[in-house]
Scaffold this active site. Structure first.
Site, PDB file in Angstrom:
ATOM      1  N   HIS A  87      24.009   1.106 -70.868  1.00 20.28           N
ATOM      2  CA  HIS A  87      23.972   1.932 -72.730  1.00 20.28           C
ATOM      3  C   HIS A  87      24.303   0.669 -73.825  1.00 20.28           C
ATOM      4  O   HIS A  87      24.644  -0.758 -73.077  1.00 20.28           O
ATOM      5  CB  HIS A  87      25.116   2.924 -73.065  1.00 20.28           C
ATOM      6  CG  HIS A  87      24.628   4.076 -72.201  1.00 20.28           C
ATOM      7  ND1 HIS A  87      23.885   4.632 -72.933  1.00 20.28           N
ATOM      8  CD2 HIS A  87      25.113   4.587 -71.056  1.00 20.28           C
ATOM      9  CE1 HIS A  87      24.608   6.032 -72.956  1.00 20.28           C
ATOM     10  NE2 HIS A  87      24.567   5.784 -70.853  1.00 20.28           N
ATOM     11  N   LYS A 121      28.133   1.802 -76.914  1.00 22.01           N
ATOM     12  CA  LYS A 121      29.135   3.070 -76.644  1.00 22.01           C
ATOM     13  C   LYS A 121      30.470   3.281 -76.152  1.00 22.01           C
ATOM     14  O   LYS A 121      31.255   2.382 -75.774  1.00 22.01           O
ATOM     15  CB  LYS A 121      28.360   3.122 -74.554  1.00 22.01           C
ATOM     16  CG  LYS A 121      28.134   4.003 -74.290  1.00 22.01           C
ATOM     17  CD  LYS A 121      27.640   5.444 -75.062  1.00 22.01           C
ATOM     18  CE  LYS A 121      28.065   6.890 -73.966  1.00 22.01           C
ATOM     19  NZ  LYS A 121      27.523   8.320 -74.847  1.00 22.01           N
TER      20      LYS A 121
END
Length: 239
Positions: free
Chosen positions: A135, A139
């Site tokens: 990610h 995040k």
């Protein structure tokens, strides 16, 4: 329908764009600097609130919506220790709450495929199973809510794995999740089965936030006129 947005970051803006394109009305936008707007006439007129904020504020936002009898589509992860309280509110106080760890239609199909494959692989102990996810660096939770949902789908169906753990720590009965945070990656999730003979992989690679935002708007539209605790399995008929 009338939609209120809680959280106006990149996802909130993408949801607003898609909601308007689909003929919905954005009646209120609440962010960190206008919390008093929870009591504004515009917010109170909403059919549903779509919430993409931060893990530390999400649960309080949900409670504020329930206090005002506003249905919720919940897009924030990292607050799941409060899930039973949410379910109780839906059951006892007739509230409406739509939860998904990931609103992408493709990811939810991927969830279903993951469970089906895990049922098959339970018969083949020579295959170890682990997960990888990547990610963007913004995040906040690790592993992601999507990763945890995938892990839970595996644990429900593979008896030789007892719990998930974030790599590198773990034993043979742990399902390891290798979580990386790199650049601006929207989200890559991969489930890997490996034996001495070969490797089986299933993978979902998001191209952008658009798929997540569209799913959230579709969920908001789905909640209209409904009560209780709802999921993507209800909306997509994947049960």
């Amino acid at each position: 329908m009338k939609i209120a947005l809680i959280g106006y970051g990149k996802m909130g803006k993408e949801i607003e764009k898609i909601a308007l394109e689909r003929g919905n009305e954005i009646v209120s936008v609440i962010d960190i600097d206008n919390q008093d707007d929870f009591d504004s006439p515009n917010f109170l007129s909403a059919d549903v609130a779509v919430e993409f904020s931060r893990p530390e504020t999400a649960f309080e936002n949900y409670k504020k919506c329930f206090e005002r009898n506003i249905s919720v589509v919940a897009g924030t992860t990292g607050w799941l220790q409060h899930m039973e309280e949410i379910r109780k509110e839906c059951k006892e106080n007739n509230q409406t709450f739509f939860y998904a760890s990931n609103y992408s239609i493709g990811v939810n199909i991927f969830f279903a495929v993951n469970k089906y494959l895990a049922k098959i692989m339970n018969k083949y102990p020579e295959y170890d199973v682990y997960m990888e996810e990547v990610h963007h660096v913004h995040k906040l939770d690790s592993p992601s809510g999507t990763g945890i949902t995938l892990a839970e789908g595996i644990l429900e169906n593979i008896s030789r794995k007892k719990q998930w753990k974030e790599a590198p720590q773990g034993n043979s009965d742990d399902l390891l999740i290798h979580a990386k945070r790199e650049g601006e990656v929207p989200g890559i999730h991969e489930v890997v089965y490996e034996s001495e003979a070969d490797i089986i992989r299933i993978k979902h690679d998001a191209k952008s936030r658009k798929g997540f935002a569209l799913g959230a708007v579709l969920a908001a539209e789905f909640t209209k006129g409904k009560k209780g605790f709802l999921t993507m399995e209800d909306m997509l008929d994947l049960k």
